[in-house]
Design a protein around this motif. Sequence first.
Motif, mmCIF file in Angstrom:
data_model
loop_
_atom_site.group_PDB
_atom_site.id
_atom_site.type_symbol
_atom_site.label_atom_id
_atom_site.label_comp_id
_atom_site.label_asym_id
_atom_site.label_seq_id
_atom_site.Cartn_x
_atom_site.Cartn_y
_atom_site.Cartn_z
ATOM 1 N N LYS A 191 -16.366 10.832 -5.884
ATOM 2 C CA LYS A 191 -15.697 10.401 -4.666
ATOM 3 C C LYS A 191 -16.486 9.243 -4.076
ATOM 4 O O LYS A 191 -17.719 9.239 -4.101
ATOM 5 C CB LYS A 191 -15.628 11.552 -3.663
ATOM 6 C CG LYS A 191 -14.344 11.606 -2.865
ATOM 7 C CD LYS A 191 -14.189 12.921 -2.132
ATOM 8 C CE LYS A 191 -12.729 13.147 -1.795
ATOM 9 N NZ LYS A 191 -12.496 14.433 -1.120
ATOM 10 N N ARG A 197 -2.707 8.962 -8.075
ATOM 11 C CA ARG A 197 -4.070 8.474 -7.816
ATOM 12 C C ARG A 197 -4.838 8.341 -9.125
ATOM 13 O O ARG A 197 -5.563 7.368 -9.350
ATOM 14 C CB ARG A 197 -4.785 9.463 -6.890
ATOM 15 C CG ARG A 197 -6.265 9.176 -6.663
ATOM 16 C CD ARG A 197 -7.032 10.434 -6.316
ATOM 17 N NE ARG A 197 -7.166 11.326 -7.457
ATOM 18 C CZ ARG A 197 -7.638 12.565 -7.389
ATOM 19 N NH1 ARG A 197 -7.996 13.066 -6.215
ATOM 20 N NH2 ARG A 197 -7.742 13.311 -8.476
ATOM 21 N N PRO A 248 -14.937 5.342 1.736
ATOM 22 C CA PRO A 248 -13.788 4.486 2.063
ATOM 23 C C PRO A 248 -14.228 3.259 2.867
ATOM 24 O O PRO A 248 -14.879 3.381 3.902
ATOM 25 C CB PRO A 248 -12.888 5.400 2.905
ATOM 26 C CG PRO A 248 -13.797 6.449 3.453
ATOM 27 C CD PRO A 248 -14.928 6.600 2.489
ATOM 28 N N ASN A 290 -3.064 3.497 -5.179
ATOM 29 C CA ASN A 290 -3.350 3.928 -3.806
ATOM 30 C C ASN A 290 -2.109 4.643 -3.283
ATOM 31 O O ASN A 290 -1.047 4.038 -3.187
ATOM 32 C CB ASN A 290 -3.690 2.732 -2.920
ATOM 33 C CG ASN A 290 -4.980 2.067 -3.336
ATOM 34 O OD1 ASN A 290 -6.008 2.723 -3.472
ATOM 35 N ND2 ASN A 290 -4.949 0.765 -3.559
ATOM 36 N N ILE A 307 -10.890 8.521 -1.804
ATOM 37 C CA ILE A 307 -10.877 7.419 -2.775
ATOM 38 C C ILE A 307 -11.867 7.803 -3.873
ATOM 39 O O ILE A 307 -13.017 8.158 -3.587
ATOM 40 C CB ILE A 307 -11.217 6.058 -2.112
ATOM 41 C CG1 ILE A 307 -11.155 4.934 -3.144
ATOM 42 C CG2 ILE A 307 -12.546 6.075 -1.394
ATOM 43 C CD1 ILE A 307 -11.129 3.544 -2.526
ATOM 44 N N SER A 357 -6.729 6.230 -4.779
ATOM 45 C CA SER A 357 -6.955 6.895 -3.494
ATOM 46 C C SER A 357 -5.725 7.679 -3.070
ATOM 47 O O SER A 357 -4.600 7.350 -3.435
ATOM 48 C CB SER A 357 -7.322 5.873 -2.406
ATOM 49 O OG SER A 357 -6.202 5.053 -2.095
ATOM 50 N N GLY A 363 -7.841 6.436 1.440
ATOM 51 C CA GLY A 363 -8.616 7.603 1.049
ATOM 52 C C GLY A 363 -9.062 8.428 2.235
ATOM 53 O O GLY A 363 -9.790 9.404 2.078
#
Length: 588
Positions: free
Chosen positions: A202, A318, A205, A323, A371, A383, A225
């Motif tokens: 992860k 994703r 963002p 996105n 994201i 994301s 995200g």
Amino acid sequence: MKQVGRIVKVSGPLIVAEGLSDAKMFDIVRVSDKNLIGEVIEMRGDRASIQVYEETSGLGPGEKVETTGMPLSVELGPGIIEGIYDGIQRPLTELVKQAGNRITRGVSVPALDHKKKWLFTPSVEVGEEVGAGDIIGVVQETKIVEHRIMVPVGVEGKVKAINAGEHTIDDVVCVVTTKKGDVDITMCQKWPVKKGRPYVSKMNPTVPLVSGQRVIDTFFPVAKGGAACIPGPFGSGKTVVQHQLAKWADADIIVYVGCGERGNEMTDVLNEFPELIDPKTGEALMKRTVLIANTSDMPVAAREASMYTGITIAEYFRDMGYNVAIMADSSSRWAEALREMSGRLEEMPGEEGYPAYLSSRLAGYYERAGIVRTLGKDQRVGSVTAISAVSPPGGDLSEPVTQATLRIVKVFWGLSSSLAYKRHFPAIDWIQSYSLYLDKLEDWYKKNVNSEWSKNRTLAMSLLQEESSLNEIVRLVGIDALSDKDRVTMETAKSLREDYLHQDAFNDVDTYASMHKQYRMLKLILECHKESQLALEHGADLDDVISIKAKEAIGRVKYIEEAEVDSKFDALEKEIRKELAETYNDVD
């Protein structure tokens, strides 16, 4: 292995069946000869408590319950985009053909069209090493969306065969030789909705989800995200804000979940979205949208499933590197479904009757946003941005669902009924709302909008907050008690409210404002404020300062076309300086 039990108790959507010792939590079962869909939500010995996603009237003790050995899963493959589903991914367009306007109990329809052929274009060659998440080929699903066919999780090896051409989603398009033997890969995967799809890592963002809504993009942005909530009382515009975000946000894919909302609102969505034009591509907005409709008259148990179905579909796109923005309207109705099922299970109630695990369930949902660096050797980044409406009873933001949500999300767009009654939309209250992403997004604004963006935003917010304090003085002793500088502050704040924060969703030009236009609008209003204060310092009369002709033009700048922004704003800034300079040159 399938197992057959018998019903011993029926309580609304909850049934209890015995003789299911091999059943597991969250397994899907088929109930009675009517073939109703249910899910195991509690096990006690060989007794299973099952929530049924369909109407249970007419069921009684003694009827059979058959396990499937599989959790509630969604079909993922070409054909999802433009789909309109119910909470458990049954296609409503197909259900209408089979059962009419009311869904018949026990009806079973595949989520995707298994007969339609798609043109599969390979992106790997025989002999190539592939692993989970690697893209083996693409399908042009719509004019906007390229559907990327990925190697399923748990498969790793060498490509033995790859089949280009037209195929159904059940045809084998690739064969991978693994350590355990050959694995056939089709264009369709199944994934359990309550299990998050895996990823490598992860990420932080740092890019905003630009929505074209000035109050959001300027003052309370959400990052790609990120997670945001929109609490507000009835009629304050929660659904309209989500519609605007679905139409204009710069996400590649939109997943819209109507969870327990009124049928007429969902009807508006289903009628409007196919007619809307995507401003980025000129194609219909539906060509990058998935709709999930679970209206208030549908079985309450399916509400819970609808949110998970939506977020799982969002994670799938994703993983392709897109996105995705998921809109859920509303999480309060989802929480009410949890409360009802918890009550029927006779669990110990928490605050206001909600189950004690309300916060953890909400956190589990919102934590699936983010994201991420996806699986696959090409190191894609995708994301999921989660934006949910919250409908607190009577607009009480201290109720459990709102408070539990605020502990999780980083953006709070608090809607105000008083602003809505004044026809100020979006009715986002700039005093109580907040965004915790501002610091992380600052570099993006400096690079992509203007280095003065953050400074202008801070100044504008301080003027709005100062106006709030000055209004208290005005209510007590009248506006004449204010100094000339404070009067100018009040005028500037009024311009910010009426000319900048107010946005007309039904005007073709004002419904969307680019970041550049937002910057120029805000700069214009603040420039006028600065020059007005300067004029007062040089001895200009207050009435002359606040009544310059250019003030009327400021109120109309929101309707300037994007192509004319720079030329018209430059001219207006010069006009403002000229008129305000004349107010104190006359004094000299």
